[in-house]
Design a protein around this motif. Structure first.
Motif, PDB file in Angstrom:
ATOM      1  N   MET A  76     -24.180  13.540 -42.461  1.00 49.96           N
ATOM      2  CA  MET A  76     -22.931  13.213 -43.138  1.00 49.96           C
ATOM      3  C   MET A  76     -21.847  12.871 -42.122  1.00 49.96           C
ATOM      4  O   MET A  76     -21.800  13.422 -41.027  1.00 49.96           O
ATOM      5  CB  MET A  76     -22.448  14.379 -44.010  1.00 49.96           C
ATOM      6  N   SER A  77     -20.950  11.953 -42.534  1.00 54.88           N
ATOM      7  CA  SER A  77     -19.779  11.620 -41.729  1.00 54.88           C
ATOM      8  C   SER A  77     -18.605  12.491 -42.136  1.00 54.88           C
ATOM      9  O   SER A  77     -18.505  12.931 -43.286  1.00 54.88           O
ATOM     10  CB  SER A  77     -19.398  10.151 -41.922  1.00 54.88           C
ATOM     11  N   HIS A  78     -17.702  12.717 -41.194  1.00 59.05           N
ATOM     12  CA  HIS A  78     -16.502  13.526 -41.426  1.00 59.05           C
ATOM     13  C   HIS A  78     -15.288  12.824 -40.837  1.00 59.05           C
ATOM     14  O   HIS A  78     -15.403  12.096 -39.850  1.00 59.05           O
ATOM     15  CB  HIS A  78     -16.621  14.891 -40.730  1.00 59.05           C
ATOM     16  N   LEU A  79     -14.141  13.103 -41.419  1.00 61.74           N
ATOM     17  CA  LEU A  79     -12.870  12.815 -40.771  1.00 61.74           C
ATOM     18  C   LEU A  79     -12.231  14.157 -40.481  1.00 61.74           C
ATOM     19  O   LEU A  79     -11.988  14.944 -41.399  1.00 61.74           O
ATOM     20  CB  LEU A  79     -11.949  11.978 -41.653  1.00 61.74           C
ATOM     21  N   ILE A  80     -11.969  14.420 -39.203  1.00 56.16           N
ATOM     22  CA  ILE A  80     -11.342  15.676 -38.831  1.00 56.16           C
ATOM     23  C   ILE A  80      -9.934  15.385 -38.321  1.00 56.16           C
ATOM     24  O   ILE A  80      -9.714  14.392 -37.619  1.00 56.16           O
ATOM     25  CB  ILE A  80     -12.178  16.442 -37.788  1.00 56.16           C
ATOM     26  N   ALA A  81      -8.985  16.218 -38.721  1.00 55.28           N
ATOM     27  CA  ALA A  81      -7.590  16.065 -38.310  1.00 55.28           C
ATOM     28  C   ALA A  81      -7.170  17.293 -37.518  1.00 55.28           C
ATOM     29  O   ALA A  81      -7.376  18.426 -37.959  1.00 55.28           O
ATOM     30  CB  ALA A  81      -6.691  15.892 -39.526  1.00 55.28           C
ATOM     31  N   PHE A  82      -6.584  17.049 -36.349  1.00 52.55           N
ATOM     32  CA  PHE A  82      -6.026  18.115 -35.520  1.00 52.55           C
ATOM     33  C   PHE A  82      -4.508  18.000 -35.501  1.00 52.55           C
ATOM     34  O   PHE A  82      -3.962  16.902 -35.614  1.00 52.55           O
ATOM     35  CB  PHE A  82      -6.525  17.998 -34.073  1.00 52.55           C
ATOM     36  N   ALA A  83      -3.842  19.136 -35.357  1.00 55.31           N
ATOM     37  CA  ALA A  83      -2.409  19.106 -35.085  1.00 55.31           C
ATOM     38  C   ALA A  83      -2.221  18.621 -33.655  1.00 55.31           C
ATOM     39  O   ALA A  83      -2.799  19.181 -32.721  1.00 55.31           O
ATOM     40  CB  ALA A  83      -1.785  20.480 -35.268  1.00 55.31           C
TER      41      ALA A  83
ATOM     42  N   SER B  20      -4.887  22.652 -33.305  1.00 51.85           N
ATOM     43  CA  SER B  20      -5.526  23.363 -34.414  1.00 51.85           C
ATOM     44  C   SER B  20      -6.059  22.378 -35.454  1.00 51.85           C
ATOM     45  O   SER B  20      -5.515  21.278 -35.626  1.00 51.85           O
ATOM     46  CB  SER B  20      -4.527  24.322 -35.067  1.00 51.85           C
ATOM     47  N   VAL B  21      -7.116  22.750 -36.155  1.00 50.65           N
ATOM     48  CA  VAL B  21      -7.719  21.884 -37.167  1.00 50.65           C
ATOM     49  C   VAL B  21      -6.885  21.960 -38.444  1.00 50.65           C
ATOM     50  O   VAL B  21      -6.683  23.038 -39.008  1.00 50.65           O
ATOM     51  CB  VAL B  21      -9.176  22.297 -37.446  1.00 50.65           C
ATOM     52  N   VAL B  22      -6.405  20.806 -38.902  1.00 42.80           N
ATOM     53  CA  VAL B  22      -5.644  20.720 -40.153  1.00 42.80           C
ATOM     54  C   VAL B  22      -6.600  20.598 -41.330  1.00 42.80           C
ATOM     55  O   VAL B  22      -6.462  21.266 -42.345  1.00 42.80           O
ATOM     56  CB  VAL B  22      -4.669  19.527 -40.120  1.00 42.80           C
ATOM     57  N   PHE B  23      -7.594  19.719 -41.207  1.00 45.11           N
ATOM     58  CA  PHE B  23      -8.662  19.627 -42.204  1.00 45.11           C
ATOM     59  C   PHE B  23      -9.876  18.980 -41.563  1.00 45.11           C
ATOM     60  O   PHE B  23      -9.768  18.302 -40.538  1.00 45.11           O
ATOM     61  CB  PHE B  23      -8.225  18.868 -43.470  1.00 45.11           C
ATOM     62  N   ASP B  24     -11.039  19.202 -42.164  1.00 47.66           N
ATOM     63  CA  ASP B  24     -12.288  18.584 -41.748  1.00 47.66           C
ATOM     64  C   ASP B  24     -12.952  18.095 -43.028  1.00 47.66           C
ATOM     65  O   ASP B  24     -13.582  18.867 -43.752  1.00 47.66           O
ATOM     66  CB  ASP B  24     -13.166  19.601 -41.012  1.00 47.66           C
ATOM     67  N   LYS B  25     -12.777  16.816 -43.325  1.00 46.81           N
ATOM     68  CA  LYS B  25     -13.177  16.246 -44.613  1.00 46.81           C
ATOM     69  C   LYS B  25     -14.546  15.580 -44.507  1.00 46.81           C
ATOM     70  O   LYS B  25     -14.742  14.641 -43.734  1.00 46.81           O
ATOM     71  CB  LYS B  25     -12.143  15.215 -45.071  1.00 46.81           C
ATOM     72  N   GLU B  26     -15.508  16.110 -45.278  1.00 47.33           N
ATOM     73  CA  GLU B  26     -16.803  15.442 -45.360  1.00 47.33           C
ATOM     74  C   GLU B  26     -16.673  14.252 -46.288  1.00 47.33           C
ATOM     75  O   GLU B  26     -16.171  14.374 -47.404  1.00 47.33           O
ATOM     76  CB  GLU B  26     -17.859  16.411 -45.897  1.00 47.33           C
ATOM     77  N   LEU B  27     -17.112  13.081 -45.825  1.00 48.31           N
ATOM     78  CA  LEU B  27     -16.971  11.867 -46.617  1.00 48.31           C
ATOM     79  C   LEU B  27     -18.175  11.694 -47.526  1.00 48.31           C
ATOM     80  O   LEU B  27     -19.313  11.855 -47.094  1.00 48.31           O
ATOM     81  CB  LEU B  27     -16.814  10.660 -45.693  1.00 48.31           C
ATOM     82  N   PRO B  28     -17.938  11.380 -48.802  1.00 43.94           N
ATOM     83  CA  PRO B  28     -19.038  11.305 -49.777  1.00 43.94           C
ATOM     84  C   PRO B  28     -19.843  10.019 -49.646  1.00 43.94           C
ATOM     85  O   PRO B  28     -19.672   9.070 -50.404  1.00 43.94           O
ATOM     86  CB  PRO B  28     -18.296  11.360 -51.120  1.00 43.94           C
ATOM     87  N   THR B  29     -20.716   9.989 -48.648  1.00 41.00           N
ATOM     88  CA  THR B  29     -21.556   8.819 -48.430  1.00 41.00           C
ATOM     89  C   THR B  29     -23.009   9.247 -48.406  1.00 41.00           C
ATOM     90  O   THR B  29     -23.330  10.406 -48.173  1.00 41.00           O
ATOM     91  CB  THR B  29     -21.215   8.137 -47.093  1.00 41.00           C
TER      92      THR B  29
END
Length: 200
Positions: free
Chosen positions: A29-36, A41-50
């Motif tokens: 699976m692919s992810h988009l991860i966002a750091f501050a 720090s990790v703001v979110f780690d979103k698994e992409l629905p593919t």
């Protein structure tokens, strides 16, 4: 034992974010991860629905719109995500696009993407096509990096008849105008005074 494939990061200074598209080869699976940006720090780690796909199709670098919207390509689907929580605001599937290229965002938010043999300008609100420019390229040739500059020009690298080229297109909103096309292309960046640096 998992292998992770990472894209080039994208930095949003206004919203204190650093984004990275990555692929987990165990979970497939692919992810988009966002750091501050301020402290990592990790703001979110979103698994992409593919669906399951190969690593070569997963690591296009994210792009950031003027309103902070994050655009990322995974498994031939273009996603638009909110910077606050990573929720998907819209998604647009494409046919097979080969190795994904970067998308680029214009001053007014217009999103520019390469798909198969064309450069497309998309509405940032919903992903609808505003205009598209076709290129005559061979089956093993490709459209490459895309950059948009503050004066409304879109610059794209591509390969045609075995020669790497660099094209300059003027974005007129719902139409385009060809301005120039020269040998060059490959890896491209902008320098001072809108100078284009190209390494074919």
């Amino acid at each position: 034992s998992a292998k992770f494939y990472f894209s080039t990061p994208a930095v949003d200074e206004d919203n204190d974010r650093v984004y990275l598209n990555y692929y987990n080869s165990t979970a497939l699976m692919s992810h988009l991860i966002a750091f501050a940006r301020s402290n990592g720090s990790v703001v979110f780690d979103k698994e992409l629905p593919t669906s399951t796909h190969s690593a070569s199709q997963m690591a296009a670098p994210p792009s950031i719109g003027p309103d902070g919207t994050v655009y990322v390509d995974a498994n031939d689907i273009l996603f638009a995500l909110r910077p606050s929580d990573g929720n998907i605001t819209w998604q647009r599937p494409f046919g097979w696009r080969g190795s994904p290229t970067n998308s680029s965002v214009g001053p007014d938010g217009t999103l520019f993407v390469a798909y198969d043999d064309k450069l497309m300008a998309l509405n940032p609100a919903n992903g609808a096509t505003k205009w598209e420019k076709f290129y005559t390229i061979g089956s093993t040739e490709y459209l490459g990096e895309i950059y948009s500059s503050t004066n409304g020009m879109v610059v794209i690298s591509y390969e045609q008849n075995g020669v790497r080229r660099l094209g300059g297109i003027k974005d007129n909103g719902i139409s385009f105008e060809d301005r120039w096309d020269i040998p060059g292309g490959g890896t491209t960046a902008f320098g001072p005074g809108r100078t284009i640096i190209s390494i074919p």
